[in-house]
Motif scaffolding. Sequence first.
Motif, mmCIF file in Angstrom:
data_model
loop_
_atom_site.group_PDB
_atom_site.id
_atom_site.type_symbol
_atom_site.label_atom_id
_atom_site.label_comp_id
_atom_site.label_asym_id
_atom_site.label_seq_id
_atom_site.Cartn_x
_atom_site.Cartn_y
_atom_site.Cartn_z
ATOM 1 N N TYR A 1 -4.551 1.165 -7.086
ATOM 2 C CA TYR A 1 -4.960 2.500 -6.629
ATOM 3 C C TYR A 1 -5.332 3.338 -7.835
ATOM 4 C CZ TYR A 1 -3.331 0.966 -2.171
ATOM 5 O OH TYR A 1 -3.213 0.244 -1.004
ATOM 6 N N GLN A 2 -6.436 4.064 -7.674
ATOM 7 C CA GLN A 2 -6.944 4.897 -8.759
ATOM 8 C C GLN A 2 -7.277 6.279 -8.207
ATOM 9 O OE1 GLN A 2 -10.227 3.262 -10.969
ATOM 10 N NE2 GLN A 2 -10.727 5.208 -11.949
ATOM 11 N N LYS B 1 0.785 4.237 -2.951
ATOM 12 C CA LYS B 1 0.194 5.561 -2.719
ATOM 13 C C LYS B 1 1.197 6.672 -3.020
ATOM 14 C CE LYS B 1 -3.354 4.541 0.740
ATOM 15 N NZ LYS B 1 -3.735 4.710 2.160
ATOM 16 N N GLU C 1 -9.166 6.218 0.194
ATOM 17 C CA GLU C 1 -7.898 6.365 0.911
ATOM 18 C C GLU C 1 -7.808 7.684 1.674
ATOM 19 O OE1 GLU C 1 -5.929 3.872 1.136
ATOM 20 O OE2 GLU C 1 -6.848 2.637 -0.422
ATOM 21 N N THR D 1 -8.565 9.252 -3.704
ATOM 22 C CA THR D 1 -8.102 7.997 -4.302
ATOM 23 C C THR D 1 -8.891 6.812 -3.751
ATOM 24 O OG1 THR D 1 -5.850 8.864 -4.596
ATOM 25 C CG2 THR D 1 -6.089 6.470 -4.565
ATOM 26 N N GLU E 1 -2.609 -5.208 -5.212
ATOM 27 C CA GLU E 1 -3.200 -3.943 -4.782
ATOM 28 C C GLU E 1 -3.237 -2.999 -5.973
ATOM 29 O OE1 GLU E 1 -2.236 -2.100 -1.107
ATOM 30 O OE2 GLU E 1 -1.532 -3.968 -0.189
ATOM 31 N N TYR F 1 -1.098 -0.664 -10.343
ATOM 32 C CA TYR F 1 -1.338 -1.902 -9.610
ATOM 33 C C TYR F 1 -0.058 -2.712 -9.538
ATOM 34 C CZ TYR F 1 -1.525 -4.822 -13.912
ATOM 35 O OH TYR F 1 -1.237 -5.484 -15.080
ATOM 36 N N GLU G 1 0.777 -1.236 0.000
ATOM 37 C CA GLU G 1 0.000 0.000 0.000
ATOM 38 C C GLU G 1 0.813 1.293 0.000
ATOM 39 O OE1 GLU G 1 -3.587 2.018 2.658
ATOM 40 O OE2 GLU G 1 -3.207 -0.128 2.735
ATOM 41 N N LYS H 1 -3.358 5.576 -12.160
ATOM 42 C CA LYS H 1 -3.888 4.210 -12.031
ATOM 43 C C LYS H 1 -2.716 3.241 -12.001
ATOM 44 C CE LYS H 1 -8.344 4.744 -14.466
ATOM 45 N NZ LYS H 1 -9.165 4.205 -15.601
ATOM 46 N N GLY I 1 -8.583 2.695 -3.313
ATOM 47 C CA GLY I 1 -7.566 1.640 -3.330
ATOM 48 C C GLY I 1 -8.144 0.327 -2.858
#
Length: 503
Positions: A280-281, A244, A427, A470, A278, A255, A240, A253, A472
Amino acid sequence: MGDTQNKNEQGNNAVQEQDINQLLKVRREKLAALQEAGKNPFLHTKYDVSHHSQEIKDNYESLEGKTVSIAGRIMQKRVMGKASFCNVQDLVGNIQSYVARDSIGEEPYADFKKYDVGDIVGIKGEVFKTKTGEISVHAAEVVLLSKSLQILPEKFHGLTNTDIRYRQRYTDLIMNPDVKETFVKRSKVLSAIRRYLDEQGFMEVETPMLVANAGGAAARPFETHYNALDEDVKLRISLELYLKRLIVGGMEKVYEIGRVFRNEGLDTRHNPEFTLMELYQAYTDYYGMMDLTENLFRYVAQEVCGTTLVPYAEEMIDLGKPFARLTMVDAVKQYAGVDFEQIPDTEAAKKLADEKGIHYEARHTKGDILNLFFEEFVEEHLIQPTFVMDHPVEVSPLTKRKPDKPDYVERFELFIYGREMCNAYSELNDPIDQRERFKAQEAALAAGDEEANTTDEDFLNALEIGMPPTGGIGYGIDRLVMLLTNSPAIRDVLLFPTMRTLD
């Protein structure tokens, strides 16, 4: 009577062990004879394979009478004077070969008769059907490519012992075709995930495994020492905090699919090292993550299984219908008959836990106890896909609070067959709030919680630079593979699961 039976069993085992040892000795003697005759099988460096077994069977009409070359392991062998049959197993299945002295020559046939089940051979010849209608290869050439010096387990007792299967996965793959199919499917799951995310504009990245601060999850890390820097480091428990940082850096974006390591027990759902994904967008929230997850699971099931209706144990899991959505408070109210909205404080929550027989620790607050009620009374009932939303802030140190209910956060976990399949947040991007959450985690660590996070100053600095809103999420890849292959235990979907070292 019992002593006599035990002695008989011990005697039979001793005879069997003696027989095996004799057979192993014979195999080594055969190898030595081949090497002395200048026919060392281990000197072969390549063999040109034109077809695999299933390909020949699927295309028999066009291949009949044509010359093919196959390679694989002898699984069965029947010697009948001047002609013999053997069954060769390759990557995708097995096929019979007819081996005759007049076709391959007298000396090669004499050698072939000495080959053992387990040996790896190359066979070149014409495709035909036997009188019984079995598609086969009429050998014109047989080459011993590798000599097996061990005996395949089914010859005596079959490979059903799970401990041996996990320790000797290579033998398991040879003897149990369904096991190989599980791992073929696992590969397809990973390919389908990557295909889907790439099409959605995500970028795959890699982040460190050895870290100074193992954060991003509630887990106890493995610790080691980095000699070159003379520093203690940890194996990551999550992906994570680095992902981030990339969102902060403008990658909208991202992963990662990779191994993470948690110093915890082993059971049917847990292995100390496992595969986590994981993603995150930027500019979305946990609702966006729910939509993405639903679409991703449907896509992968359709690609890998050809359907969104997946059998698991005694259930049929329907990934085609909209996934249910339920808050944690409502879930506990539904299945435990307790409404935590009506519980005024931690003292009242602990009293209720005492009444219900729920064990808690002195440091636990109302939110922790809500989570304990959920684990005790709710999880096992969530068979069909269900998003459980809005967790208490105490168990969600990296998650954005709900504006209208600051004791809860914008988080969900997906449950299927009573198992957590993924965990997602809106997030937390407020560096001041994040610092306070880290302080609370440090206090929990000091109070004895070995799974609590510690403050990551560089991560806080990144948040102060500024992270956009965000969404996630983290997915347990092994559990998804378990679902799509109908596997009861995580060890069944790990090629080499963690095992206690044998003395």
